[in-house]
Design an enzyme around this catalytic site. Structure first.
Site: not given
Length: 505
Positions: A172, A291
């Protein structure tokens, strides 16, 4: 309510990569400590891992698992988790404001993954570290012997290399919350050089570059474009992340969010195609949705907790009590991955134990399956093979999340041997059963092998499994479907998810 559908043996989407049913586990909350690892637990094995949890994990037949993070990885020193456990440092984890004892590191986790029959997918820290540390980590894990890092591994009791093929290049990195957050071009350049260094070890290594943290980010989808323009020729996958919730308590809108996921995947597939064309590249890049899950029940309270507590060890965090509604949603999301399996090759449910997970535990106590365990299990066990197109004609509805949404959601998978077809079917209507007629074309001698149902009563939408009642929500045998003249006919209960396995000739 009536719905019709058609499946043809020859109308194929793609061969499903087994890794579509992978998982993710992070050094966060109680995922590791008192989740998979609890040396003082009555079921603990010689390595300190809970065998009651291991049994539930094995029941999912997980192909690969992403480790050790997550936000955690962006300040992690993998070297802290090797060597004698008594000599390992205790560190502060800035991502989740807790203490990390490092009693579980790469070697302990690799042993657990081997026992569970799961391939490792490792992430390197590109937040506070870089190419050199990533290179060393790969050498420690993958090189046989005769070098500093490989011989260090051998001195730690691991003679044979792990041969890890999947490496995630950070986590991320588009997120301002991420330690070491970068701009897209800066990260893309670092990912490109790191991927080249990692792949230099050979052995068929594949790398995953960070895409957007979610499709609501202000930099989405231009982040993907800029990153891929820097590293397209040297990476294999780009990651997508997305979490879901029903804070409005509007179930039909919640279910419509699955359509958002399809748009997300389609948009990033378009970006990939654009960059490939712009660069005149010959290689293909696929999507790693590494995710995904439902996360909202305790999210606000958890955020308050971890921003205020005083660095505890393995605190309870993100321990969602998943209900029947969530199970049906997860089943629908897995259907979307099957339908998009031409572009999505890897997907990781986040996470595996305790932290937004299909498996829950108590310290010193029992382990149990949450409601979302079962659709995930069904897809992993029976959703391998070739995804088939399903043409659906049924009533539809409009919501804020999406318009023109089918009440009937079906994904179909032809087994590798061609002798069975599995249908994953959802009736999204909250009150009306769905009278279905599914025409199976190109198949002979169709018979039902198994029909399992979850749901059927919207009054139980918010019921969850607990330690006291671990079997409150689980599949039951279905009995309202049959095969008539080669077509599947019958009824799907309102507000339900079904697994339907068919023998075909």
């Amino acid at each position: 309510m009536k719905g019709r559908a058609t499946v043809h043996r020859d109308y194929k989407i793609a061969r499903i990569d087994d890794r579509l049913y992978s998982a993710f586990i992070e050094h966060m909350g109680r995922a590791i400590y008192s989740g998979i690892y609890e040396p003082d637990h009555p079921t603990a094995n010689a390595q300190g891992f809970r065998t009651d949890v291991l049994e539930l994990v094995r029941g999912l037949n997980i192909p690969a698992i992403r480790y050790p993070g997550g936000n955690f990885v962006s300040a992690y020193k993998w070297e802290d988790g090797i060597g004698p456990q008594e000599d390992r440092p205790v560190r502060l984890d800035l991502a989740w404001r807790s203490k990390e004892t490092n009693q579980v590191g790469i070697n302990e986790f690799a042993g657990w993954a081997e026992d569970a029959g799961i391939e490792m997918m490792l992430a390197v820290n590109l937040g506070t570290r870089g190419i050199e540390e990533a290179r060393n980590f790969v050498e420690y894990c993958n090189h046989p012997s005769g070098t500093y890092w490989s011989d260090l591994r051998r001195s730690h009791g691991v003679e044979s290399p792990y041969g890890v093929k999947m490496w995630c290049l950070g986590n991320e990195m588009d997120g301002p919350w991420q330690i070491g957050h970068m701009e897209a071009k800066e990260y893309g350049r670092l990912a490109d050089e790191t991927s080249k260094a990692v792949k230099a070890f050979g052995g068929g290594i594949e790398t995953v570059v960070c895409g957007s943290s979610n499709d609501g980010m202000p930099t989405y989808p231009d982040w993907e474009r800029q990153v891929l323009e820097e590293c397209y020729e040297n990476v294999d996958y780009i990651s997508l992340h997305k979490y879901f919730g029903n804070t409005s308590r509007n179930t039909l809108n919640y279910f419509a969010k699955i359509e958002e996921t399809g748009r997300y995947i389609q948009s990033i597939a378009g970006v990939i195609d654009y960059v490939k064309a712009k660069k005149r590249a010959k290689n293909d890049i696929y999507i790693c949705f590494d995710e995904w899950n439902v996360w909202y029940h305790n999210r606000e309270q958890d955020s308050k907790n971890w921003h205020s507590w005083d660095w505890p060890e393995a605190p309870a965090l993100l321990e969602e009590d998943y209900n029947l509604e969530d199970a049906i949603f997860v089943g629908g999301l897995l259907n979307e991955f099957i339908r998009r399996s031409d572009r999505v090759k890897i997907a990781c449910i986040a996470q595996l134990v305790n932290v937004i997970a299909p498996i829950r535990t108590t310290r010193g106590g029992s382990a149990w399956a949450t409601s979302i365990y079962y659709p995930y299990q069904f897809a992993s066990l029976h959703g391998r093979g070739t995804a088939l197109n399903v043409a659906v004609d049924c009533p539809r509805y409009d919501e804020d999340a999406a318009q023109d949404v089918n009440f009937l959601d079906i994904a179909a998978v032809l087994a590798p041997d061609g002798k069975s077809v599995t249908l994953f079917a959802i009736n999204r209507s909250l009150e009306e059963p769905m009278e279905v007629s599914l025409d199976l074309q190109g198949f002979d001698n169709v018979t039902i092998i198994d029909h399992q149902v979850m749901g059927g009563d919207f009054s139980e939408a918010r019921v969850a499994n607990t330690e006291a009642e671990p079997d409150r929500i689980k599949p039951r045998k279905g009995d309202k479907l049959g095969v008539v003249d080669g077509s599947l006919k019958g009824e799907l209960p309102a507000f339900s998810y079904s697994l339907i396995r068919l023998s075909v000739g």
